[in-house]
Scaffold this motif. Structure first.
Motif, mmCIF file in Angstrom:
data_model
loop_
_atom_site.group_PDB
_atom_site.id
_atom_site.type_symbol
_atom_site.label_atom_id
_atom_site.label_comp_id
_atom_site.label_asym_id
_atom_site.label_seq_id
_atom_site.Cartn_x
_atom_site.Cartn_y
_atom_site.Cartn_z
ATOM 1 N N LEU A 75 -7.347 2.107 -2.606
ATOM 2 C CA LEU A 75 -8.133 1.532 -1.530
ATOM 3 C C LEU A 75 -8.746 2.615 -0.766
ATOM 4 O O LEU A 75 -9.697 2.399 0.447
ATOM 5 N N GLY A 76 -8.410 4.067 -0.780
ATOM 6 C CA GLY A 76 -8.946 5.107 0.103
ATOM 7 C C GLY A 76 -8.195 6.357 -0.210
ATOM 8 O O GLY A 76 -7.582 6.682 -1.072
ATOM 9 N N THR A 118 0.974 -1.081 0.025
ATOM 10 C CA THR A 118 0.006 -0.030 0.003
ATOM 11 C C THR A 118 0.995 1.272 -0.046
ATOM 12 O O THR A 118 1.779 1.371 0.978
ATOM 13 N N ILE A 132 -4.954 1.423 6.902
ATOM 14 C CA ILE A 132 -4.749 2.485 5.906
ATOM 15 C C ILE A 132 -5.462 3.759 6.217
ATOM 16 O O ILE A 132 -4.726 4.617 5.641
ATOM 17 N N ALA A 133 -6.385 3.887 6.945
ATOM 18 C CA ALA A 133 -6.917 4.915 7.509
ATOM 19 C C ALA A 133 -5.921 5.812 8.231
ATOM 20 O O ALA A 133 -5.729 7.080 8.199
ATOM 21 N N ALA A 179 -4.672 6.274 -1.038
ATOM 22 C CA ALA A 179 -3.989 4.912 -0.792
ATOM 23 C C ALA A 179 -4.174 4.132 -2.072
ATOM 24 O O ALA A 179 -5.332 3.731 -2.370
ATOM 25 N N TRP A 215 -11.949 8.366 3.588
ATOM 26 C CA TRP A 215 -12.657 6.981 3.094
ATOM 27 C C TRP A 215 -11.779 5.806 3.097
ATOM 28 O O TRP A 215 -10.760 6.181 2.322
ATOM 29 N N VAL A 216 -11.817 4.561 3.280
ATOM 30 C CA VAL A 216 -11.319 3.328 2.917
ATOM 31 C C VAL A 216 -12.183 2.652 2.456
ATOM 32 O O VAL A 216 -13.429 2.279 3.255
ATOM 33 N N ARG A 246 -10.639 -2.068 5.236
ATOM 34 C CA ARG A 246 -11.005 -1.483 6.536
ATOM 35 C C ARG A 246 -10.063 -2.322 7.698
ATOM 36 O O ARG A 246 -10.133 -3.456 7.655
#
Length: 169
Positions: A70-71, A8, A102-103, A63, A92-93, A98
């Protein structure tokens, strides 16, 4: 979406990325309509020029794993706040990704930009009441409630809470 083995990467969008921004934003609005201060119908009507401008208004990060987004997250300065405060928005992811950190990577990218490039000492955000998962995420990342509550723009019968954390991270 990228495979689980893909690394990522969080990267800053440029004006050339406006189609990617449009794709990710519309996907986010369709998947989580109650989490944003806008609507899918409103943003589907945006012209290409509006999307190009949005890519360079403030800062936007995505991301990605390979070519798959992905987000996303964005940062900007709200006119009614001190110049030393920047605001995190459009967080947002994708549901399948989730709970994988990533967030936190996206929030950190916006925080680093706010501190290093925008000279901010505070990063703030709003979270819709009832979005407990997001609220817990932000609290784990050091955000605390400021006491400010305001109507959710897309549904004034609901409220959003204002949270902030000091910078640098």
């Amino acid at each position: 979406m990228g495979g689980l083995g893909d690394a990522t990467v969080v990267r800053r969008l440029t004006g050339a990325d406006w189609r990617l921004l449009r794709e990710v934003r519309l996907t986010a609005l369709a998947e989580a309509p109650l989490a944003f201060g806008s609507t899918l119908a409103r943003e589907q009507a945006f012209t290409d020029e509006v999307w190009r401008a949005r890519c360079t208004d403030g800062v936007r990060f995505v991301a990605q794993a390979g070519a798959s987004a992905l987000g996303m997250a964005a940062g900007f300065h709200e006119d009614d706040t001190p110049r030393t405060e920047q605001h995190l928005v459009a967080m947002w992811v994708a549901p399948a990704f989730r709970g994988r950190g990533i967030a936190a990577l996206l929030v950190r990218a916006v925080a680093d930009w706010a501190s290093a490039e925008a000279g901010a000492t505070v990063l703030s955000l709003c979270v819709a009441e009832g979005n407990d998962v997001a609220q817990r995420l932000y609290e784990r990342l050091g955000f605390t409630e400021t006491g400010r509550v305001e109507p959710l723009p897309t549904d004034p019968s609901r409220v959003q809470r204002h949270l902030a954390r000091p910078l640098p991270w």
